[in-house]
Design a protein around this motif. Structure first.
Motif, short mmCIF file in Angstrom:
data_model
loop_
_atom_site.label_atom_id
_atom_site.label_comp_id
_atom_site.label_asym_id
_atom_site.label_seq_id
_atom_site.Cartn_x
_atom_site.Cartn_y
_atom_site.Cartn_z
N PHE A 78 0.88 -1.18 0.00
CA PHE A 78 0.00 0.00 0.00
C PHE A 78 0.92 1.23 0.00
CE2 PHE A 78 -4.24 -1.69 1.26
CZ PHE A 78 -3.88 -2.98 1.62
N GLY A 79 0.91 2.02 -1.08
CA GLY A 79 1.72 3.24 -1.13
C GLY A 79 3.06 3.00 -1.81
N ALA A 80 3.11 3.27 -3.13
CA ALA A 80 4.35 3.02 -3.89
C ALA A 80 5.27 4.23 -3.86
CB ALA A 80 4.00 2.68 -5.34
N LEU A 81 4.70 5.44 -3.81
CA LEU A 81 5.46 6.67 -4.03
C LEU A 81 6.25 6.49 -5.33
CD1 LEU A 81 6.01 9.47 -2.70
CD2 LEU A 81 8.01 8.45 -1.63
N ILE B 105 2.18 -2.11 4.49
CA ILE B 105 1.17 -1.04 4.54
C ILE B 105 1.89 0.27 4.81
CG2 ILE B 105 -0.92 -0.21 5.67
CD1 ILE B 105 -1.70 -3.10 6.26
N ASP B 106 1.92 1.14 3.77
CA ASP B 106 2.70 2.40 3.87
C ASP B 106 2.03 3.51 3.05
OD1 ASP B 106 4.79 4.05 4.63
OD2 ASP B 106 6.09 3.44 2.98
N ALA B 107 0.70 3.56 3.12
CA ALA B 107 -0.02 4.64 2.41
C ALA B 107 -0.55 5.61 3.45
CB ALA B 107 -1.12 4.04 1.53
N ASP B 108 -1.76 6.13 3.27
CA ASP B 108 -2.35 7.06 4.24
C ASP B 108 -2.63 6.31 5.55
OD1 ASP B 108 -4.17 5.64 2.60
OD2 ASP B 108 -5.81 6.86 3.37
N1 SAM Z 1 6.40 2.88 0.29
C1 SAM Z 1 7.05 4.04 -0.31
C2 SAM Z 1 8.55 3.90 -0.15
O1 SAM Z 1 8.98 3.66 0.98
O2 SAM Z 1 9.27 4.03 -1.15
C3 SAM Z 1 6.60 5.31 0.37
C4 SAM Z 1 5.14 5.51 0.36
S1 SAM Z 1 4.66 7.13 0.87
C5 SAM Z 1 5.05 7.10 2.56
C6 SAM Z 1 2.91 7.03 0.86
C7 SAM Z 1 2.31 6.91 -0.52
O3 SAM Z 1 0.95 6.51 -0.35
C8 SAM Z 1 2.31 8.20 -1.32
O4 SAM Z 1 2.87 8.01 -2.59
C9 SAM Z 1 0.82 8.55 -1.45
O5 SAM Z 1 0.47 9.15 -2.69
C10 SAM Z 1 0.18 7.17 -1.32
N2 SAM Z 1 -1.21 7.23 -0.84
C11 SAM Z 1 -1.78 8.13 0.01
N3 SAM Z 1 -3.07 7.84 0.19
C12 SAM Z 1 -3.32 6.74 -0.54
C13 SAM Z 1 -4.48 5.95 -0.77
N4 SAM Z 1 -5.66 6.27 -0.20
N5 SAM Z 1 -4.38 4.88 -1.57
C14 SAM Z 1 -3.19 4.55 -2.15
N6 SAM Z 1 -2.07 5.26 -1.98
C15 SAM Z 1 -2.13 6.34 -1.19
#
Ligand code: SAM
Length: 220
Positions: free
Chosen positions: A64-67, A136-139
């Protein structure tokens, strides 16, 4: 203990144990040049995730959360040739950068970037599980929902890692109005009552400051 010292120790151990890494260094560079926020996991954290997935022998990974795909590449490196990784990313710009970085690192065949809010894209990957390893690393506000979905798409032995669960210690602020803090607190309360998993939280310091992650394993 200061941020300066934590960063210096990270630099010291990363120089010895992670080293220069053309694919990951290029991924960071492209992410920076594309204006993405500097919130990817650190090199040592990325390698830690990769080692965990490798120790586990994970073949199906969900993120969750690719950035910009930095942690995605680390996780993909743990996969066997017939493995699969799905990463969910809400921001189309982040997803484009992640796709480019993942392709440059040679993982476009193993990794599928799904663009959209995770709560909208999850129903479309219902049939792809169960997942062996989930990061799990998104919002943070939606961690409880992500965890609930993950549990329903896991198997005994599945590993779940949730990042940024300490947030400079603010996790203990019960009255916080920050939705991220409240999301993490609700998740912790769920975990405490959840007989299907065994979990622990580890506090961390390093170049990313003071934070922590939760590690959970699905019980037999
Ligand atoms: N995992 C990545 C890394 O370490 O390279 C960092 C991820 S960053 C902390 C959080 C990412 O989650 C951001 O790119 C953001 O756009 C995405 N994000 C935020 N809310 C989200 C959602 N509801 N669903 C999916 N992605 C989301």
């Amino acid at each position: 203990m200061t941020q300066e010292l934590w960063t210096a120790v990270d630099e010291y151990s990363n120089a010895l144990l992670v080293g220069a890494d053309p694919a990951l260094d290029a991924a960071r560079e492209r992410s920076q040049q594309s204006g993405l926020p500097d919130i990817a996991v650190s090199p040592s954290q990325g390698k830690f995730l990769s080692l965990l997935a490798r120790i586990h022998g994970a073949k199906k990974i969900l993120e969750f959360g690719a950035l910009g795909g930095y942690s995605t590449i680390w996780l993909a490196r743990a996969l066997p040739a017939d493995g699969r990784l799905i990463t969910l990313e809400a921001d189309p710009k982040h997803a484009d950068v992640a796709k480019a970085n993942i392709a440059s690192a040679g993982f476009e065949k193993l990794v599928d970037v799904r663009v959209g809010k995770a709560l909208d894209t999850l129903p479309k990957i219902d049939a792809e599980g169960p997942f062996d390893f989930v990061f799990i690393d998104a919002d943070k506000a939606n961690i409880p929902a992500y965890f609930t979905w993950t549990l329903e798409h896991s198997h005994p032995g599945s590993v779940i890692v949730v990042d940024n669960v300490v947030r400079d210690g603010r996790v203990i602020e019960a009255e916080s109005t920050d939705p991220s803090i409240q999301g993490i607190r609700r998740f912790n309360e769920m975990l405490a009552k959840e007989p299907r998993v065994s979990a622990t939280t580890i506090q961390t310091v390093g170049s990313k400051g003071y934070d922590g992650f939760t590690l959970a394993v699905v019980n037999a």
